[in-house]
Design a protein around this motif. Structure first.
Motif, PDB file in Angstrom:
ATOM      1  N   GLY A 184       0.825  -1.198   0.000  1.00 22.57           N
ATOM      2  CA  GLY A 184       0.000   0.000   0.000  1.00 22.57           C
ATOM      3  C   GLY A 184       0.860   1.250   0.000  1.00 22.57           C
ATOM      4  N   GLY A 185       0.208   2.383   0.098  1.00 21.53           N
ATOM      5  CA  GLY A 185       0.931   3.637   0.202  1.00 21.53           C
ATOM      6  C   GLY A 185       1.517   4.113  -1.110  1.00 21.53           C
ATOM      7  N   CYS A 186       2.276   5.198  -1.012  1.00 25.68           N
ATOM      8  CA  CYS A 186       2.852   5.864  -2.176  1.00 25.68           C
ATOM      9  C   CYS A 186       4.362   5.701  -2.156  1.00 25.68           C
ATOM     10  CB  CYS A 186       2.484   7.352  -2.132  1.00 25.68           C
ATOM     11  SG  CYS A 186       3.192   8.356  -3.462  1.00 25.68           S
ATOM     12  N   CYS A 187       4.959   5.591  -3.339  1.00 29.81           N
ATOM     13  CA  CYS A 187       6.412   5.453  -3.420  1.00 29.81           C
ATOM     14  C   CYS A 187       7.124   6.729  -3.012  1.00 29.81           C
ATOM     15  CB  CYS A 187       6.833   5.049  -4.821  1.00 29.81           C
ATOM     16  SG  CYS A 187       6.743   6.408  -6.040  1.00 29.81           S
TER      17      CYS A 187
ATOM     18  N   LEU B 103       6.579   1.029   1.338  1.00 32.73           N
ATOM     19  CA  LEU B 103       7.281   0.414   0.219  1.00 32.73           C
ATOM     20  C   LEU B 103       8.635  -0.158   0.627  1.00 32.73           C
ATOM     21  CD1 LEU B 103       7.697  -0.240  -2.775  1.00 32.73           C
ATOM     22  CD2 LEU B 103       8.488   2.114  -3.098  1.00 32.73           C
ATOM     23  N   LEU B 104       9.495   0.645   1.175  1.00 33.35           N
ATOM     24  CA  LEU B 104      10.859   0.185   1.453  1.00 33.35           C
ATOM     25  C   LEU B 104      10.905  -0.902   2.531  1.00 33.35           C
ATOM     26  CD1 LEU B 104      12.903   3.485   1.105  1.00 33.35           C
ATOM     27  CD2 LEU B 104      12.448   1.699  -0.580  1.00 33.35           C
ATOM     28  N   PRO B 105      10.125  -0.804   3.613  1.00 39.41           N
ATOM     29  CA  PRO B 105      10.108  -1.925   4.551  1.00 39.41           C
ATOM     30  C   PRO B 105       9.672  -3.235   3.905  1.00 39.41           C
ATOM     31  CG  PRO B 105       9.167   0.008   5.588  1.00 39.41           C
ATOM     32  CD  PRO B 105       9.361   0.352   4.137  1.00 39.41           C
ATOM     33  N   ALA B 106       8.700  -3.162   2.979  1.00 39.16           N
ATOM     34  CA  ALA B 106       8.239  -4.383   2.308  1.00 39.16           C
ATOM     35  C   ALA B 106       9.336  -4.960   1.422  1.00 39.16           C
ATOM     36  CB  ALA B 106       6.995  -4.082   1.478  1.00 39.16           C
TER      37      ALA B 106
ATOM     38  N   CYS C 255       7.733   4.893  -9.459  1.00 37.66           N
ATOM     39  CA  CYS C 255       7.935   3.845  -8.459  1.00 37.66           C
ATOM     40  C   CYS C 255       9.256   3.113  -8.706  1.00 37.66           C
ATOM     41  CB  CYS C 255       6.770   2.852  -8.495  1.00 37.66           C
ATOM     42  SG  CYS C 255       5.137   3.604  -8.338  1.00 37.66           S
ATOM     43  N   ARG C 256       9.523   2.762  -9.959  1.00 39.81           N
ATOM     44  CA  ARG C 256      10.770   2.059 -10.271  1.00 39.81           C
ATOM     45  C   ARG C 256      11.986   2.942  -9.988  1.00 39.81           C
ATOM     46  NH1 ARG C 256       7.703   0.960 -14.810  1.00 39.81           N
ATOM     47  NH2 ARG C 256       9.044   2.273 -16.130  1.00 39.81           N
ATOM     48  N   THR C 257      11.858   4.224 -10.288  1.00 42.31           N
ATOM     49  CA  THR C 257      12.971   5.142 -10.048  1.00 42.31           C
ATOM     50  C   THR C 257      13.252   5.261  -8.550  1.00 42.31           C
ATOM     51  OG1 THR C 257      12.407   6.399 -12.036  1.00 42.31           O
ATOM     52  CG2 THR C 257      13.790   7.495 -10.408  1.00 42.31           C
ATOM     53  N   GLN C 258      12.207   5.370  -7.755  1.00 39.04           N
ATOM     54  CA  GLN C 258      12.403   5.456  -6.299  1.00 39.04           C
ATOM     55  C   GLN C 258      13.034   4.185  -5.759  1.00 39.04           C
ATOM     56  OE1 GLN C 258      12.722   7.714  -4.102  1.00 39.04           O
ATOM     57  NE2 GLN C 258      10.818   8.016  -2.957  1.00 39.04           N
TER      58      GLN C 258
END
Length: 988
Positions: free
Chosen positions: A907-910, A934-937, A954-957
């Motif tokens: 969920g959430g935003c990148c 995102l990053l914890p997942a 998203c891919r760039t982040q």
């Protein structure tokens, strides 16, 4: 206990309120309070209202970092004779969370779980902790705080204490007052103490100690004793009496429980610093039973018999609420599960085991077979299904506020309560009263097991006659509920909307007692003045300080977007926000990433909507000056990621991304823009030029020294790596290659968006592989086109419109043949589906484009006879925000399930969100958004797990923050698992 100071009587204005030297107050708060002190126009505008009909511009806002800092803020306000109002989630429906005062917002920092005593089943908390967050932190103990309002994802414990909140689980656990053990409180004069149940021995010790505390206790007992007869007679003996002060907790011979007496006092008596709460065991298993009756009155008449089975929750819904949700396309799956009927009860049972919960539910069903109105029954014990059904009930406020082709509804008679055994008759009479006033559209729903009724009513709050009728209705409704032995408020408090009506319920003697208690705690009337006791503007307090009102004259500016769902009106669109506050939740969905990163009201969807409302200048005292040129609005919108999460997750479908684009278009009209608007806003042009010499451009933008200069000149965050342009654009290579295959399933137009075409052509090549393998003939536009997303997101709407018209002219022949347009980049695809028809209202080709645009997953899932390749992999999917909000992600989930992939969705935003994360000054917020989910997942995912992200942002982040992982687009994942040689990926 703090020393009580003798302070001089303040000089007062003609309206009776104290005159405050605001600049001196602000200076002293800044110098002495450990917190954020805000007297700027943006903050004052954002806090000018709550979820009610009322609006009062505060003096300023203090966001204390600690409880001690909050106490110091009260001390500073006392020295300046400034009124104060405590605020939690700001979702109050009676106007008690807005005032011409210093607002103390507890929710950002004062959210600690101080201690837990598992053996005693108690905990101590600070007032800013959110209910769901408290229960999450308590999860290991298998204990929880029992009352659960529908705003549980963002309401604070302090706010629940202020309002004496309840929610659906109060059926089993009672009101907040029944779950508070002790409170640490601070009076305006500086007296600080813990209060709770007081034995006679403790009472004697307090009196013997002397001082201000002893005076408070002595006088409270005297007041309660002097008015005991009327208190007993006038306080209705019902489960949901929330109105007034809880003087019944101070009666002679009773518990003398000052903590419970202060719950529900809405910050008018004390400031709550900490609370000791009673906890209850988390229900092990739940079973939900739905009961369908001919109408809502019949459902209400069945309540006593159902309540005899002691359910955990017992809620009611009428046919108007269900109709409203259907009209708004809300909770479709849940609505399909309702049994036949025109009124419904939702009844849940808890049990230590699934069998116990089911057995209790079955006992109810068996009993009702013998009832006069045997209901239609559905029962469920699947947790996911139950959550969907409870979302149907919890979405009531949003569902009934703005229904297509119906009048707008407002709070005003939101939570009256009567004895449950008389609920059916009350609802029948209430509907007659609605009809008499022409309010027949109002839905009825709520906590029927405790006789509490929620409703939003189509009041006319903008004409003099309408406001007069609103006031007359309130007086009649108050008489009606009192005639049934009920309470004006059964959950949301009195605030300003019901304060003037309290004499109808309590009579003059009890009202005198309320006034004496107020004067005892707050003789200067500085604690949230004008709420509950001595309301502003008597005898018409309910129509004073209205957010709208007959004098409201907002601007109606010419705009770029069409706002087809808001009568073409930007002002009407902004007013979609009714203050529900779902944008302040910290889990679930996407909305609102900037609030989740900052904890700032001004950076929530609601806060921004409030500022836009103020910007339209409907009130003479608006703090937000300058209209479209307002710096306060610009600053609040600066951290909006334009993710469109609010368009989906907000129950009112507020579309802040569109409002931001609209604002920026006007704010910078005929002015120089931020340089990032020219660098990243014009990316399609720079990408087209870079295609002539991509190697040279890449060398320039990545060379040490030069790269830093390029970023500085372009307003780009120096810590970001600039994207690398492809050596060959996809569109150039594909035009040389040309379409192949028989196309037995027909032709599709593959849209080569700027990001895919110039920066990730491998994705488009993979899509060709998949589409041709599925039997489609792939076409692309004959020339370079653009959807205009980068110009839209930076508010350069004139250019965006020209780009879209050029695109439509080129695609028109294919669109008129009905050829599907397959989008690969979610943000660009969402433009075709959502922004283009809004910008180009009444353009039939824009409507065709919206109707014919499809995602790759949507096309493939409806391709009869096509089977996706086997993907025996764990997949972690990050849906792009625009997928979540506009396009939907269900087709992707269905497709991957058919392929055998084991998908987990993040969920959430990148946090990158197009140009947002690249713009200088946004890095910290961007990374905070990514760290939310995102990053914890990604860190928790196994090394062999595929990271799936269709969005370029998203891919760039992910590449920036987790460079060891290579995220894939769905097209790449599918193409990689097709049989070798199935497509032309190597040719493009």
């Amino acid at each position: 206990m703090a020393r009580t100071e003798h302070l001089p009587t303040p000089v007062r204005r003609r309206d009776g309120r104290p005159y405050v030297r605001v600049r001196d107050l602000e200076r002293d708060l800044r110098s002495r309070v450990d917190g954020e002190v805000r007297f700027d126009p943006g903050s004052r505008g954002a806090y000018s209202t709550d979820a009610s009909n009322y609006r009062m511009v505060p003096l300023g806002v203090v966001v204390p970092r600690t409880v001690e800092a909050a106490a110091e803020a009260v001390a500073v306000c006392r020295e300046h004779r400034a009124p104060i109002t405590s605020r939690g989630g700001g979702t109050s429906l009676a106007g008690q969370a807005c005032n011409v005062a210093v607002i103390i917002d507890w929710s950002k920092y004062c959210d600690r779980l101080v201690s837990v005593d598992e053996q005693a089943a108690t905990c101590v908390v600070e007032p800013g902790i959110v209910l769901d967050e408290l229960n999450r932190r308590l999860a290991d103990t298998r204990l929880m705080f029992g009352p659960r309002p529908s705003t549980h994802s963002h309401c604070t414990i302090g706010g629940m204490i202020g309002n004496n909140s309840c929610g659906s689980t109060a059926q089993a656990y009672g009101k907040t007052s029944e779950n508070v053990i002790r409170l640490e409180v601070l009076t305006y004069d500086g007296t600080r103490m813990w209060v709770g149940p007081t034995s006679e021995q403790e009472y004697a010790r307090i009196l013997a100690a002397g001082g201000r505390r002893a005076d408070l206790y002595r006088r409270l007992r005297e007041i309660a004793g002097a008015h005991a007869g009327e208190i007993v007679a006038r306080f209705p003996d019902i489960p949901r009496r929330v109105s007034g002060y809880n003087l019944d907790q101070l009666l002679p011979g009773g518990p003398f429980d000052l903590a419970r007496a202060l719950v529900g006092s809405e910050g008018t008596l004390v400031t709550v610093l900490r609370a000791e709460l009673k906890l209850v065991p988390v229900p092990g298993n739940e079973t939900l039973v739905l009961l369908g009756y001919p109408d809502v009155v019949a459902a209400a008449e069945a309540v006593p018999r159902v309540a005899d089975h002691h359910p955990l929750q017992l809620e009611g819904l009428d046919d108007k609420l269900i109709s409203d949700e259907r009209r708004r396309h809300m909770n479709a799956e849940a609505l399909a599960r309702l049994p036949e009927g025109g009124g419904w009860l939702m009844v849940s049972f808890a049990g230590r085991t699934r069998q116990e919960a089911d057995r209790r539910a079955q006992a109810l069903i068996d009993d009702l077979r013998c009832s006069p109105h045997q209901p239609h029954v559905s029962s469920f014990d699947d947790e996911e299904v139950e959550q969907q059904l409870w979302a149907l009930r919890e979405g009531g406020l949003g569902a009934t506020a703005r229904v297509p082709d119906m009048r707008v509804t407002w709070e005003g008679w939101e939570d009256s309560a009567v004895p449950p055994e008389r609920l059916g008759d009350y609802l029948r009479d209430l509907r007659r009263l609605f009809a008499e006033f022409g309010y027949g559209d109002a839905a009825l729903y709520g906590h029927f097991g405790q006789g509490c009724v929620h409703t939003r009513i189509p009041f006319d709050l903008v004409t003099a006659d309408g406001v007069t009728a609103f006031h007359a209705f309130l007086r009649r409704a108050a008489d009606l509920v009192v005639s049934y032995g009920g309470s004006l408020s059964g959950e949301h408090g009195d605030g300003q909307s019901k304060a003037e009506l309290l004499p109808v319920m309590f009579g003059p003697d009890v009202m005198t007692a309320f006034g004496e208690v107020k004067a005892l705690f707050d003789p200067e009337n500085q604690m949230n003045p004008g709420k509950i006791v001595a309301p502003h503007g008597p005898p018409n307090a309910a129509t004073d300080d209205l957010r709208l009102g007959s004098a409201w004259t907002p601007a109606e500016p010419a705009v770029e977007f069409g706002y087809p769902h808001d009568e073409g009106s930007f002002q009407w669109a902004v007013m979609r926000c009714v203050g529900v506050g779902q944008c302040r939740s910290h889990t679930g969905g996407v909305m609102c990433p900037s609030y989740r990163a900052t904890g700032e009201e001004e950076h929530s969807t609601r806060g921004r909507a409030r500022l836009l409302f103020e910007m339209l200048n409907g009130h003479a005292d608006t703090p937000v000056a300058g209209g479209w040129r307002s710096d306060a609005v610009r600053d609040a919108l600066d951290l909006c990621l334009a993710c469109k999460g609010c368009k989906h997750d907000c129950p009112m479908n507020v579309d802040m991304a569109t409002y931001k684009a609209e604002f920026l278009a006007h704010h910078y009209a005929h002015r120089l823009r931020p340089v990032a608007h020219y660098s990243m806003g014009w990316l399609p042009l720079w990408a087209r030029l870079a295609a002539f010499a991509p190697g040279a451009v890449n060398a320039l933008t990545h060379a040490p020294g030069l790269a830093g200069l390029v970023k500085r000149l372009g307003g780009i965050e120096p810590r970001r790596s600039l994207p690398t342009f492809a050596r060959t654009r996809f569109s150039d290579a594909y035009r040389r290659r040309g379409p192949r295959g028989t196309g037995e399933r027909g032709s599709v137009l593959l849209w080569p968006d700027t990001f895919t075409d110039n920066l990730a052509p491998r994705i488009a090549a993979a899509a060709v592989t998949v589409l041709e393998a599925a039997g489609y003939r792939v076409l692309i536009p004959p020339r370079t086109l653009c959807c205009g997303i980068t110009w839209i997101s930076t508010g350069q709407l004139g250019i965006a419109e020209r780009m879209l018209r050029r695109t439509l002219r080129t695609l028109a022949p294919l669109l008129r043949q009905g050829i599907p347009v397959v989008g690969l980049e979610p943000s660009c695809t969402a433009v075709f589906r959502d922004d283009a028809p809004a910008l180009l209202a009444h353009d039939r080709d824009a409507a065709r484009l919206a109707e014919q645009t499809t995602t790759l997953a949507e096309l493939l899932t409806r391709t009869d006879g096509w089977q996706p390749p086997a993907i025996d992999r764990d997949v972690l999917g990050q849906p792009h925000c625009h997928q979540h909000a506009v396009l939907g992600h269900q087709a992707d989930q269905d497709l991957l399930a058919r392929a055998g992939a084991r998908l987990s969705t993040v969920g959430g935003c990148c946090g990158l969100a197009g140009d947002f994360g690249f713009t200088a000054g946004h890095m910290e917020v961007s990374l905070a958004c990514a760290e939310h989910e995102l990053l914890p997942a990604i860190r928790a995912a196994g090394a062999d797990t595929v990271i799936l992200a269709d969005g370029f942002s998203c891919r760039t982040q992910i590449n920036h923050t987790a460079p060891e992982r290579r995220p894939l687009h769905l097209a790449e994942l599918l193409a990689a698992h097709l049989r070798p040689g199935a497509g032309p990926a190597e040719d493009t």
